[in-house]
Design an enzyme around this catalytic site. Structure first.
Site, PDB file in Angstrom:
ATOM      1  CG  ASP A 107      92.100 -21.156  17.765  1.00  0.00           C
ATOM      2  OD1 ASP A 107      91.863 -20.124  18.420  1.00  0.00           O
ATOM      3  OD2 ASP A 107      91.553 -22.250  18.009  1.00  0.00           O
ATOM      4  N   GLY A 153      87.753 -19.704  14.146  1.00  0.00           N
ATOM      5  CA  GLY A 153      86.990 -20.307  13.055  1.00  0.00           C
ATOM      6  C   GLY A 153      86.585 -21.734  13.351  1.00  0.00           C
ATOM      7  CE1 TYR A 154      87.956 -28.374  14.095  1.00  0.00           C
ATOM      8  CE2 TYR A 154      88.153 -27.875  16.426  1.00  0.00           C
ATOM      9  CZ  TYR A 154      87.957 -28.791  15.409  1.00  0.00           C
ATOM     10  OH  TYR A 154      87.762 -30.104  15.710  1.00  0.00           O
ATOM     11  N   GLY A 166      90.998 -28.491   8.689  1.00  0.00           N
ATOM     12  CA  GLY A 166      89.983 -29.415   8.170  1.00  0.00           C
ATOM     13  C   GLY A 166      90.434 -30.856   8.106  1.00  0.00           C
ATOM     14  CG  ASP A 202      96.823 -27.255  17.905  1.00  0.00           C
ATOM     15  OD1 ASP A 202      96.737 -27.277  16.659  1.00  0.00           O
ATOM     16  OD2 ASP A 202      95.817 -27.280  18.649  1.00  0.00           O
ATOM     17  CB  CYS A 205     108.632 -41.132  32.134  1.00  0.00           C
ATOM     18  SG  CYS A 205     108.243 -39.369  32.151  1.00  0.00           S
ATOM     19  CB  CYS A 231     107.941 -36.226  33.840  1.00  0.00           C
ATOM     20  SG  CYS A 231     106.638 -37.254  34.555  1.00  0.00           S
ATOM     21  CB  CYS A 288     107.765 -40.814  36.034  1.00  0.00           C
ATOM     22  SG  CYS A 288     106.308 -41.136  35.006  1.00  0.00           S
ATOM     23  CG  HIS A 338     103.538 -39.124  32.289  1.00  0.00           C
ATOM     24  ND1 HIS A 338     104.825 -39.619  32.377  1.00  0.00           N
ATOM     25  CD2 HIS A 338     102.915 -39.860  31.341  1.00  0.00           C
ATOM     26  CE1 HIS A 338     104.965 -40.627  31.524  1.00  0.00           C
ATOM     27  NE2 HIS A 338     103.817 -40.799  30.879  1.00  0.00           N
TER      28      HIS A 338
END
Lengths: 392, 392
Positions: free
Chosen positions: B93, B96-97, B216, B266, B304, B306, B309, B335
């Site tokens: 980014d 700005g944010y 925004g 994101d 799950c 992963c 898990c 996870h």
């Protein structure tokens, strides 16, 4: 598990020994250094991380697991190995050291010791039989007797009393121990007195434990006295049993301990200092927060081949530490544990090749230990900070 | 990199799209969710961890890297990919944010924006051209224009002024951008006003950027208004360019965003809530600190697969969180990132198979979102706590 140890070789020019520790979860090459996983985790690392740096034996703390999550929970989950997903070897201490670190929080009687939890202040009471029962429930490969570790400024009478209680408790632990798949090790006490150390070693040797630890050392006394005491004490312990020096983990101390004839070491040092930004190297400890690392493109330790040094620049590690990013602590821990793991591998190889003394000399010629007075001061500060607080 | 996007397919019963984002560091299947690595690290994870859960695109923050370690350091180290050892795709980014989150700490003029560092209070000044130059030095695959993000209680006049400045700055960014290997995306502003959103989208579309973000939004407004605005705005953006909805990452919101026609998302949500002990599941978020997990032998999320898990019981994770062990944060993050990665894979497959709307309906029928009023309250608290503090 009847036999606990095979002694392969003793160095012809020192007492350094090369052997195998035999356990239910496999054989461990000795001399070995065990990273510490107090709360069923070697801080920041997974079991895979440990295996990737050739660690196959760790230490965990009965005291911590007793308070959280509680021994019955670990037992219910199938024991400590299953609970933490670690199929390597686990040595548990008995909790004695932690309880006796709780300075004003504990009270002794003939039966056992009462203390206050450092977490919630609740009063607890533990007997030697409890300590054995807890470790049997945890299912560790090596358990330790409950001992009384006198504080570093204890009088001779206090040291004597602590030793005698440790002997009585060792006998009670041995009688209470029934788990065949677990070795129960005794702990030699006796402070810095050669007479008491001899007496303690001889008494415990007569009880025929499968292994022996040296407790009550590395508590802030000068290092030459530590190793004089170790060397002296080991003479009165049986040569065919493994010897474990508790709480020692600085590289220079490991080499000294090995040359005295120690087989097993444990210490929070490599993992604790890692989280503070100290990286071991062949030249000594490096502080990654130093500005000199801010733009160093190479790894922090160019002689290291660990995951961290293979993949990340010193500049990146410096940045992560400055930002207090969690990844920093894991990457530093991987490096320090790898460093000690590699060091012990070289130690073992050098004993096999009859050149341990040269290896030790070469290592120490380059390695700049943390300044002795600074070290003692730090240790004292640490010990007093933790008495009554979080025992490690 | 001339072409930034290939649109494979649009769902016949919604605006959901299946495509490929084309970058110098590889192609990314869309719709995609990007975990956030503000300070050149997705908190607690290594690049290998990210790849193990099939993440190949992340977001990093120019604002944070500008303050620490500083853009010149990252450039000197060979760019952001090399610095953080990540060979996947990086979207940065513009800062700005973050700058406009610094409420009282910033000041605008025609040329740019001055603000105080949240770290050391030093005064800084950044122009749109600087924001482009910084991101070119970082070498990210996708860069963002510097925009003015009005706060959620801004008046209509303030929203209009912010939009117009964003347009001027977008033009200046485009003129300043020279790095051929990097795509520069515009950011549509206009608050919650349909008129301004249309105007902003049409104006920026006329400048022919390779991609468009919606800024925004998701700042505490009700969710139906968020997605009404998204749906409305996307109508005025070119269909052959990728669309990126900034700051959205809750599972139910990802599905809604996809159905509006968003390609890229994101959010810090999955990694932030993980460190707080919240595990995503098909039933909603689970709080691992709940006592009900203390002795649960199975994984926290039985659906799950992963690393976390597969290898650890809910009881163990509960224990690690109670003890505030660092390993807890990594295991939970793995996870949650895996959960969103798998979710987006299922989204893509369902669009290919013309059944996205059924998939979305089935998912939402089971998933219990965090209570809407609780969510808004938390978000407001978070936004006000961070204005002037550490921007995320």
């Amino acid at each position: 598990m009847d036999k606990s140890f095979i002694l392969n070789k003793t160095s012809p020019r020192s007492s350094a020994r090369r052997g195998w520790l035999l356990t239910t979860h496999g054989q461990v090459e000795t001399p070995v250094f065990c990273p510490v996983g107090s709360q069923a985790t070697v801080k920041t690392l997974t079991p895979e991380d440990l295996k990737s740096v050739n660690v196959n034996m760790i230490l965990s703390n009965t005291y911590h697991l007793y308070l959280r999550p509680g021994i019955p929970v670990v037992k219910e989950m199938g024991g400590l190995h299953k609970f933490m997903n670690w199929d390597g070897v686990i040595l548990t201490d008995s909790g004695g050291y932690q309880i006796f670190s709780l300075a004003n929080l504990r009270k002794l009687d003939e039966g056992g010791v009462s203390f206050r939890s450092h977490i919630d202040g609740s009063t607890r009471y533990i007997t030697p039989e409890d300590a054995v029962s807890f470790q049997q429930d945890l299912g560790s490969d090596i358990a330790m007797v409950l001992d009384e570790c006198p504080h570093s400024e204890a009088s001779e009478n206090e040291v004597l009393a602590a030793m005698e209680r440790t002997h009585q408790w060792a006998k009670r632990c041995l009688a209470a121990h029934t788990l065949k798949s677990q070795h129960l090790f005794a702990i030699v006490q006796g402070g810095l007195s050669p007479v008491l150390r001899q007496q303690s070693a001889e008494y415990l040797a007569s009880l025929d434990f499968p292994g022996y630890a040296l407790g009550g050392l590395s508590l802030g006394e000068p290092k030459d006295i530590t190793f004089e005491t170790v060397r002296h004490t080991l003479r009165f312990l049986p040569g065919n049993k493994p010897r474990y020096l508790m709480g020692v983990g600085a590289p220079e101390d490991l080499l000294e301990g090995v040359s005295c004839g120690v087989d097993i070491f444990d210490c929070v040092l490599p993992t604790r200092v890692a989280r503070n930004g100290a990286f071991f190297s062949r030249l000594g400890r490096l502080n990654i927060r130093n500005a000199s690392f801010a733009t160093q493109k190479g790894p922090v330790d160019p002689e290291c081949n660990c995951y961290t040094c293979r993949n990340y620049s010193a500049a990146y590690l410096h940045h992560l530490f400055r930002c207090e990013e969690i990844l920093a602590y894991r990457l530093a821990t991987i490096h320090n544990v790898a460093f000690l793991s590699n060091l012990m591998q070289e130690v073992r190889t050098s004993i096999e090749k009859d050149c341990f003394e040269e290896f030790k000399g070469d290592f120490l010629a380059r390695y700049q230990p943390t300044n002795e007075s600074v070290r003692i001061e730090q240790k004292q500060k640490w010990l007093s900070a933790r008495s009554g607080e979080t025992p490690s």
